[in-house]
Design a protein around this motif. Structure first.
Motif, PDB file in Angstrom:
ATOM      1  N   VAL A   1       3.400   7.080   4.739  1.00  0.00           N
ATOM      2  CA  VAL A   1       2.682   7.091   3.465  1.00  0.00           C
ATOM      3  C   VAL A   1       3.073   8.325   2.652  1.00  0.00           C
TER       4      VAL A   1
ATOM      5  N   LEU B   1       5.262   2.152   1.823  1.00  0.00           N
ATOM      6  CA  LEU B   1       3.957   1.506   1.822  1.00  0.00           C
ATOM      7  C   LEU B   1       3.926   0.331   2.798  1.00  0.00           C
TER       8      LEU B   1
ATOM      9  N   LEU C   1      -4.277   0.288   0.910  1.00  0.00           N
ATOM     10  CA  LEU C   1      -2.826   0.421   0.767  1.00  0.00           C
ATOM     11  C   LEU C   1      -2.165  -0.901   0.413  1.00  0.00           C
TER      12      LEU C   1
ATOM     13  N   CYS D   1      -2.453  -1.294  -3.222  1.00  0.00           N
ATOM     14  CA  CYS D   1      -1.461  -0.420  -3.857  1.00  0.00           C
ATOM     15  C   CYS D   1      -0.057  -1.006  -3.739  1.00  0.00           C
TER      16      CYS D   1
ATOM     17  N   TRP E   1      -5.956   7.769   3.718  1.00  0.00           N
ATOM     18  CA  TRP E   1      -5.214   7.487   4.944  1.00  0.00           C
ATOM     19  C   TRP E   1      -4.998   8.748   5.762  1.00  0.00           C
TER      20      TRP E   1
END
Length: 277
Positions: free
Chosen positions: A154, A173, A225, A228, A252
């Motif tokens: 990440v 990601l 995530l 995202c 995270w």
């Protein structure tokens, strides 16, 4: 006239929204459903509350994403959003402090726990004599490596975004999401092989509460995530405007750090007799 009535400040004054009211009602239904479920009165209100809360989350956050896309999140608004996320993470830290407090209160003073409860619940030792714990350097250690690696991926995605490397961001990601799913799967497998149950004693209760709520946070972070990821595919993030991704990355990393404490304190420090498969 249009200039006289235009916006002359960098702040975002949100339009009237039904979501705060709907969210409050949904939270009340969820809390009531949990109470009724735990007292074995009825299980049907809990899923209704969960569905209402998920609907609120989707609707409200979709509205926030739309505000970001149309340019309402000015630099000063983005600062406020960052502060809000940091305060939220601080509240989550205190949430886990309560679980660690309960764990160490019982583990450091097992004799006092035994006397207070007037039972052989710990046997005067920690972990309790009846508990066969997990081997910390088996599956828990593998999960630790998985989460540490996900923290690296990440961070890779974040740096790629800041450098304008859209492909690197999407790859980082995607790997982080896969690692998050792996962690959740391994923890579910671990739970299915536990040699103790939630209601067995103070050790089992604190173990499942602390690790279980961390697992819930991993699931939430993975969903965060994933959103995202699809926003990145749509091109929502730029090197200058990516508060949503920053919030997900911070969350995270918080999940990573909490797991390190759980592994060290609960699995390693609290290791007793391993369960025999």
């Amino acid at each position: 006239m249009s200039e006289a009535h235009g916006q002359h400040h960098p702040y975002h004054l949100v339009d009237p929204s039904p979501w705060p009211l709907i969210g409050a009602f949904s939270g009340g239904v969820l809390a009531t459903g949990m109470v009724l479920f735990m007292h074995e009165i009825t299980p049907w209100l809990l899923p209704v509350g969960i569905l209402l809360v998920l609907t609120t989350m989707f609707g409200w956050w979709s509205q926030v994403v739309h505000e970001a896309r149309v340019g309402l999140h000015t630099p000063i608004v983005r600062i406020g959003l960052r502060y809000g996320m940091l305060l939220f993470i601080a509240s989550e830290v205190m949430f886990f402090v309560a679980f660690f407090w309960a764990y160490f209160d019982a583990s450091l003073f097992p004799d006092e726990v035994k006397q207070f409860l007037r039972t052989q619940i710990t046997g005067g030792v920690w972990p309790p004599t009846s508990i066969h714990t997990f081997d910390p350097f088996a599956l828990p250690f593998l999960n630790t490596l998985i989460l540490l690696l996900s923290g690296c991926t990440v961070t890779w995605a974040h740096h790629a975004l800041r450098e304008g490397d859209r492909r690197g961001m999407i790859q980082g990601l995607g790997l982080t999401i896969i690692l998050g799913l792996m962690f959740t799967s391994f923890q579910a497998f671990e739970y299915s092989h536990a040699a103790f149950s939630f209601r067995e004693n103070i050790y089992s209760s604190t173990f499942f509460m602390a690790t279980g709520f961390h697992g819930f946070h991993v699931i939430v972070g993975t969903i965060f995530l994933t959103v995202c990821f699809f926003r990145a595919l749509r091109g929502d993030f730029t090197p200058e405007r990516h508060v949503g991704f920053e919030a997900a990355a911070w969350y995270w990393h918080f999940v990573d750090v909490v797991w390190l404490f759980l592994f060290t304190c609960v699995y390693w420090y609290g290791a007793g007799v391993p369960a025999v498969e």
